[in-house]
Design an enzyme around this catalytic site. Structure first.
Site, short mmCIF file in Angstrom:
data_model
loop_
_atom_site.label_atom_id
_atom_site.label_comp_id
_atom_site.label_asym_id
_atom_site.label_seq_id
_atom_site.Cartn_x
_atom_site.Cartn_y
_atom_site.Cartn_z
CG HIS A 46 -1.96 -1.10 1.08
ND1 HIS A 46 -2.27 -2.12 1.15
CD2 HIS A 46 -3.26 -0.57 0.32
CE1 HIS A 46 -3.28 -2.23 1.05
NE2 HIS A 46 -3.63 -2.52 0.31
CB CYS A 93 -9.59 -2.12 -8.79
SG CYS A 93 -9.92 -2.69 -7.57
C1 PEP Z 1 -6.25 -5.43 -4.60
O1 PEP Z 1 -6.57 -5.78 -4.15
O2 PEP Z 1 -6.45 -5.18 -6.16
C2 PEP Z 1 -7.24 -4.21 -4.61
C3 PEP Z 1 -7.28 -2.76 -5.45
O3 PEP Z 1 -7.35 -4.27 -3.25
P1 PEP Z 1 -5.75 -2.67 -2.05
O4 PEP Z 1 -5.14 -2.82 -3.04
O5 PEP Z 1 -6.33 -1.33 -1.87
O6 PEP Z 1 -6.01 -4.29 -1.53
#
Ligand code: PEP
Ligand code: MG
Length: 581
Positions: free
Chosen positions: A192, A499
């Site tokens: 993150h 995403c």
């Molecule tokens: C993912 O897990 O691909 C996602 C988009 O969410 P995050 O990266 O915030 O866990």
């Protein structure tokens, strides 16, 4: 001659600035010459900080609330041993005396020397002990410095350098406009912190192993976030080369930006919606400039963890209102709180295995007042703005979670007058959700594939662990097959978005185009490049590339195949190939 170190290219861009060393205690290492009559004072400060550190560790040991296990106690004991070790203390004290420098700087020097010694040692276990020294030094440093704020002390542009940086700290520091880049010893591409760095447009290199102890505070450093190379001790003659490199990158960025106006359409007219993931509403304008056609995911964790207290409904309402300011986008997707995992915040619970714990929707359903406050704020904005807001539920692994969440949302809806439908979707990011797609489609309006966690949970590979190399890879056959399985299971013509970070990996585009996904959502910076590459590809070629990938069992072969599809077709964004794949 300059020195350089290569790591993982996390966020593109080229930056130059002065090193600001950040440790986990959020402190900079202060550099100050002292007079002879100040030596005693500095040594006393150092010894006092050591004593405080020792009693902190001892009290951690006896604090039953932490539920420490035997191995934790052993580590704590080992840390106390280091603190009592005359070698560490002795070296710091003699450095203060001989070099006439302040205690913080002396401690940093000793650590730098230790790192050089350790790097020559072959034995892995011994090398890992460096980390213990590091954490101890951090603790002493924190106690030396108290709680002063480092950013104000530094002149000129800043490159943050840290052993590790939490997403919250990355966000906090990078909001200061003097900060131009980030370098860390640890960290992987989809951590993150990496996501934050990209969203803030800060050139970033991670997994540099020991950069935080090789550099001195205030030192000038160049960050090549395209190639993942940090360079320092640049001589006068090398400076010109660095300037040229910077100018080349600036013109590359400018030419890429010209693709922002394209639509996500292939040569043979297959259309994919290209949207932006944002972590802060302040990114909206720049997302529009880079060509975002909507917001595919607003990660709300940072809204929740910015302050000591969770935001009230009113505070959330005001934040979500920003999504529609200036009428930049008519539709937006808000993902409900996905706390836990590597996104630590002000949650008062500790877990042995947070990635498998009370994350995402699990946390929201266990803390309903927080979930309810978030849904109320979202619905109030949908009502007042008369715009479409899609609600996205993260970390779904069971049908019951969906039923319960939708039940709560439907109930809350009764208090609002909504002109537009509020579509509800789930992030498909656990293998369990992937196995339940037909049933999930009966309950939700859309799906969004979270490839970061999907890879993590499919391969049992920690997304933040930089040592896993190709194991955590979008090119793993199990990942490609998992995606195919998901898309084959989708029923009722549900809208599917992607995403995760795979969406902005150009080599993965043939897979997503071939799979007929409807939307790719990514950091805004990647949008022009992705649009340009889509423009050069054909749906038919992508379909056959995907079919071929599905027959392959080795990730490097899949990577090669997909790279060759890109290489054979790419026109507009060709200059980026040098560092992209
Ligand atoms: C993912 O897990 O691909 C996602 C988009 O969410 P995050 O990266 O915030 O866990
Ligand atoms: Mg996720």
């Amino acid at each position: 001659m300059s020195e350089e170190k290569r790591g993982l290219a996390i966020s593109p861009g080229f930056a130059v600035g002065n090193v600001l060393l950040i440790n986990q205690a959020k402190m900079a290492v202060e550099k100050r010459k002292i007079k002879k009559n100040e030596i005693i004072n500095e040594i006393n400060r150092f010894q006092k900080a050591v004593e405080i550190s020792k009693s902190e560790i001892s009290s951690l040991k006896i604090n039953q609330d932490y539920g420490y296990k035997i191995e934790h106690i052993e580590i704590l004991d080992f840390n106390i041993l280091i603190l009592e070790d005359e070698i560490l203390a002795g070296e710091v004290i003699s450095t203060i005396e001989t070099k006439l420098i302040n205690a913080e700087w002396a401690l940093n020097n000793v650590l730098t020397n230790k790192s050089k010694e350790f790097s020559k040692v072959r034995d892995q276990y011994m090398r890992e002990r460096l980390a213990d020294f590091y954490y101890i030094a951090e603790r002493i440093m924190k106690n030396l410095r108290g709680t002063s704020e480092p950013l104000a002390d530094i002149k000129g542009n800043i490159i943050l350098v840290a052993h590790d940086l939490s997403p919250i700290d990355a966000l906090k520091y990078s909001k200061n406009n003097k900060v131009r880049g980030i370098l860390t010893d640890l960290g992987g591409t989809t951590s993150h912190t990496a996501i934050i760095a990209r969203s803030m447009g800060l050139p970033t290199i991670m997994s540099l192993r020991d950069i935080s102890i090789r550099l001195n505070p205030g030192q000038k450093i160049y960050v090549d976030g395209y190639k993942g190379i940090a360079t320092w001790k640049v001589t006068k003659s090398e400076k010109g080369e660095m300037e040229n490199l910077k100018n080349r990158y600036v013109s590359l960025e400018e030419s890429l930006l010209s693709f922002s106006k394209l639509s996500g359409e292939t040569k043979d007219k297959k259309v994919i919606s290209i949207r932006a993931n944002i972590e802060l509403t302040s990114e909206l304008k720049v997302a529009k400039k880079y060509g975002a056609e909507g917001i595919g995911m607003y990660r709300t964790e940072f809204l929740f963890t910015r302050k000591e207290q969770f935001p009230s409904v009113e505070e959330q309402y005001l934040d979500y209102l920003n999504l529609f300011e200036d009428n930049l986008f008519n539709e937006t997707t808000i993902r409900t709180l996905d706390t836990g995992g590597d996104k630590s915040g002000n949650l008062n619970h500790q877990e042995n295995n947070p990635a498998l714990g009370l994350r995402g929707i699990r946390y929201s359903l266990a803390n309903k007042e927080i979930f309810i406050s978030q849904i109320n704020a979202i619905l109030k904005v949908a009502q007042d703005k008369k715009k479409t807001i899609r609600i996205l539920l993260p970390m779904i692994s069971t049908i019951d979670e969906i039923i319960e969440s939708i039940g709560i949302i439907d109930n809350l809806k009764k208090s609002f007058t909504l002109e537009k439908n509020v579509p509800i979707g789930v992030v498909v990011e656990t293998p369990s959700a992937a196995m339940l797609i037909p049933e999930i489609c009966n309950y939700v309006d859309f799906l969004s594939i979270g490839t970061n966690d999907l890879i993590q949970y499919t391969l049992a590979a920690d997304r933040t662990n930089e040592n896993l190399g190709e194991i955590f890879s979008p090119f793993q056959p199990s990942v490609i097959r998992m995606l195919k399985f998901i898309m084959d299971s989708v029923s009722n013509q549900k809208y599917v978005s992607v995403c995760g970070e795979m969406a902005n990996n150009i080599a993965c585009l043939p897979v997503f185009i071939g799979l007929d996904v409807n939307e790719l959502s990514m950091n805004y910076h990647s949008i022009p490049k992705i649009k340009s590459v889509i423009h050069d590809l054909s749906y038919q070629d992508c379909k056959s590339a995907l079919d071929n990938c599905l027959k392959i069992t080795q990730p490097d072969k899949i990577r090669k195949l997909l790279t060759s599809v890109i290489n054979d077709n790419i026109v507009g964004a060709k200059p980026i190939m040098e560092y992209e794949i």
